[in-house]
Every structure is written in structure tokens, then in C-alpha cells.
Enzyme design. Structure first.
Site, PDB file in Angstrom:
ATOM      1  N   GLU A  40       0.863  -1.201   0.000  1.00  0.00           N
ATOM      2  CA  GLU A  40       0.000   0.000   0.000  1.00  0.00           C
ATOM      3  C   GLU A  40       0.900   1.252   0.000  1.00  0.00           C
ATOM      4  OE1 GLU A  40      -1.984   0.127   3.791  1.00  0.00           O
ATOM      5  OE2 GLU A  40      -3.377   1.701   3.200  1.00  0.00           O
ATOM      6  N   LYS A 111      -9.443   2.161  -1.656  1.00  0.00           N
ATOM      7  CA  LYS A 111      -9.616   1.476  -0.359  1.00  0.00           C
ATOM      8  C   LYS A 111     -10.978   1.793   0.262  1.00  0.00           C
ATOM      9  CE  LYS A 111      -7.002   0.844   3.971  1.00  0.00           C
ATOM     10  NZ  LYS A 111      -5.762   1.248   4.653  1.00  0.00           N
ATOM     11  N   CYS A 145      -5.019  -3.359   2.660  1.00  0.00           N
ATOM     12  CA  CYS A 145      -4.718  -3.368   4.093  1.00  0.00           C
ATOM     13  C   CYS A 145      -5.943  -3.607   4.979  1.00  0.00           C
ATOM     14  CB  CYS A 145      -3.951  -2.114   4.478  1.00  0.00           C
ATOM     15  SG  CYS A 145      -2.940  -2.401   5.952  1.00  0.00           S
ATOM     16  N   VAL A 172       0.170  -2.504  10.742  1.00  0.00           N
ATOM     17  CA  VAL A 172       0.768  -2.136  12.029  1.00  0.00           C
ATOM     18  C   VAL A 172       0.192  -2.965  13.183  1.00  0.00           C
ATOM     19  CG1 VAL A 172       1.422   0.200  11.366  1.00  0.00           C
ATOM     20  CG2 VAL A 172      -0.854  -0.188  12.274  1.00  0.00           C
TER      21      VAL A 172
HETATM   22  C1  ACM Z   1      -3.796  -0.046   7.241  1.00  0.00           C
HETATM   23  O1  ACM Z   1      -4.918  -0.152   6.781  1.00  0.00           O
HETATM   24  N1  ACM Z   1      -2.826   0.580   6.588  1.00  0.00           N
HETATM   25  C2  ACM Z   1      -3.467  -0.613   8.550  1.00  0.00           C
END
Ligand code: ACM
Length: 265
Positions: A40, A111, A145, A172
């Protein structure tokens, strides 16, 4: 059917788009595969503190620096790539990934589920979960992510026919890599999670990214899992057609056994 799928893990440097693109180019230049997934926000870094900072390294999806590099690599290496980038659109900024094919065609996913402070800089994605065909018949679905924590993301892609989910990430929290085993298993799909590494600081903000990029098969088997820190590329041979069999036992099919009339939306 033989299909070579790869994952590229590295540590982007915040705001240094040209350095990050050069790093990806050198990691990928000699690698032969059908599809390679990258992290990402691979060109820009992640720990932003304002919309202006995101905007300073956001790109046009079809002809920005990331698109140009990956169009050239896709043509040269006859490889499709999925790579995350900060997208500059008329309506605002999106956290997006692009699927770049050897014929130069680019498809975009924005996203859906924004994580933490991303909500302050990015617009929530409006593309929905889309599946694209590469190499004539292989169905690739895109998610990014934090989409992982909503099982609907991978399920939607599987229902739309995805054999491989290309999952660009900057992880993370400690749970995703294990959770994606279940996402693969419960949908009988391949998942390819490309995560970044490193500690990124910006003023008083800092985040540590967990690496451990991975390829999971439709039975939940870990085909490959990388380490937590290093920058490298792994390529494995898979058979994407394995994802077309949704039978768990001779009595159970993941799709036809669903009781949608009893589920809440
Ligand atoms: C994320 O969605 N970058 C943790």
C-alpha cells in the site's frame, strides 16, 4: 495450470517518491512472474500529518510516476503488477491500488475501509470490490490493508469470481497475517498480502510496520511467508484454478450452503 505469483516487500521512505520508485524498479528488474503484488502507498510512504502532505505526493492514476514506471516494467517483464499509491482525483485524495498489465491497461481500486488517521486525509473508496482478468482468464481481485478486518471484503471478491486476492498493505496491528489464512480458507481463494517494513516517523507520529508478506492457498496453507524486516521479492508457482472448487466436503459448498436469508446486512 501454472501461474507464477510474487510478492515484493520493502521499506518506502516518506515523501521520497523518486527514491521509492527506483527501489521498486531495482527489486523487480530481473524478476519473472505473471503477477507481483507490492505494498500500500508504496511510492509515497504512509505516516502523513495533513492533506497537504498527501497531496504533495499524490498521483494521477493513469499517467503519474507510479503508473509510468509500472507500465514500462509490465511491458518489459510481461508481468502484471498491483501497487498501492496516493491517488489525486477531482473529488479529493484516495488510498488506491492499481493493477497494471503488460498491454498498458490500468485498473484502479480505492480502499473501502480507511484505517485510523487515513480518515483525515483520504476519501472512502467508491469503486467497490472489483475483479479483473489477467493473462486471458485469471481473475484477480483487489483489496487494501485494513479491508482485511471486514470479512465482507474478501467474500465480495470471491463471490465476484476472484481466484487470487491481491492485498497491498501497510500493516501495524499484529493480526492480519494470521487472519488472511482464514480469509483464504473461508473463500477458497489465494491471497497475496504484500506488506511494508520499517519504522516511519513524521514529527511526533510514528508507526512500525510488520513485514511478513505472504502467499496463502485456498486451503489456508502458507505457500510463502517473508521475514519482518528485509526488502526482497518472492515468486511461487500456483494453480489459480484450485480456487474454483468451493466444495469443502461432498455435502458442503462454500457458496451454495450460504443461508443469506438468515444473515444480517
Ligand atoms: C492499514 O490499513 N494501513 C493498517
Amino acid at each position: 495450470m501454472r501461474f507464477k505469483v510474487g510478492v515484493c516487500q520493502f521499506n518506502p521512505e516518506l515523501f521520497n517518491v523518486s527514491r521509492n520508485l527506483a527501489k521498486m524498479e531495482s527489486l523487480l528488474s530481473d524478476v519473472s512472474a505473471d503477477l507481483i503484488v507490492l505494498p500500500e502507498l508504496a511510492a509515497s510512504g504512509y505516516v502523513f500529518r495533513s492533506k497537504a502532505e498527501v497531496s504533495s505526493c499524490a498521483e494521477q492514476p493513469q499517467n503519474g510516476p507510479t503508473a509510468q514506471l509500472f507500465k514500462a516494467l509490465a511491458k518489459q517483464n510481461k508481468t502484471s503488477y498491483v501497487v498501492g499509491f496516493a491517488e489525486k482525483a477531482k473529488a479529493g485524495l484516495y488510498n488506491s491500488s492499481m493493477l497494471v498489465n503488460p498491454d498498458g491497461k490500468i485498473n484502479i481500486y480505492r480502499k473501502t475501509h480507511l484505517f485510523f488517521e487515513e480518515k483525515k486525509w483520504f476519501m472512502p473508496g467508491d469503486t467497490g470490490f472489483k475483479v479483473f482478468t489477467i493473462k486471458g482468464s485469471i481473475k484477480v481481485g483487489l483489496m487494501i490493508c485494513f479491508d482485511w478486518i471486514f470479512p465482507e471484503s474478501a467474500r465480495s471478491l470471491a463471490l465476484a469470481g476472484a481466484q487470487i486476492v491481491a492485498h497491498s498493505a501497510n500493516l501495524v496491528l499484529p493480526w492480519c497475517q494470521q487472519a488472511m489464512i482464514t480469509r483464504s480458507l473461508e473463500n477458497r481463494i489465494f491471497s497475496v498480502t504484500s506488506n511494508r517494513t520499517g519504522l516511519e516517523k513524521n514529527g511526533t507520529s510514528k508507526l512500525k510496520f510488520t513485514g511478513m508478506s505472504q502467499i496463502i492457498d485456498p486451503t489456508g496453507k502458507i505457500v510463502s511467508r517473508m521475514n519482518e524486516t528485509e526488502e526482497y521479492v518472492v515468486v511461487k508457482e500456483i494453480n489459480p484454478l484450485k480456487a474454483d472448487d468451493k466444495n469443502v466436503t461432498e455435502y458442503n459448498n462454500l457458496f451454495t450452503d450460504r443461508r443469506t436469508e438468515l444473515y444480517l446486512s
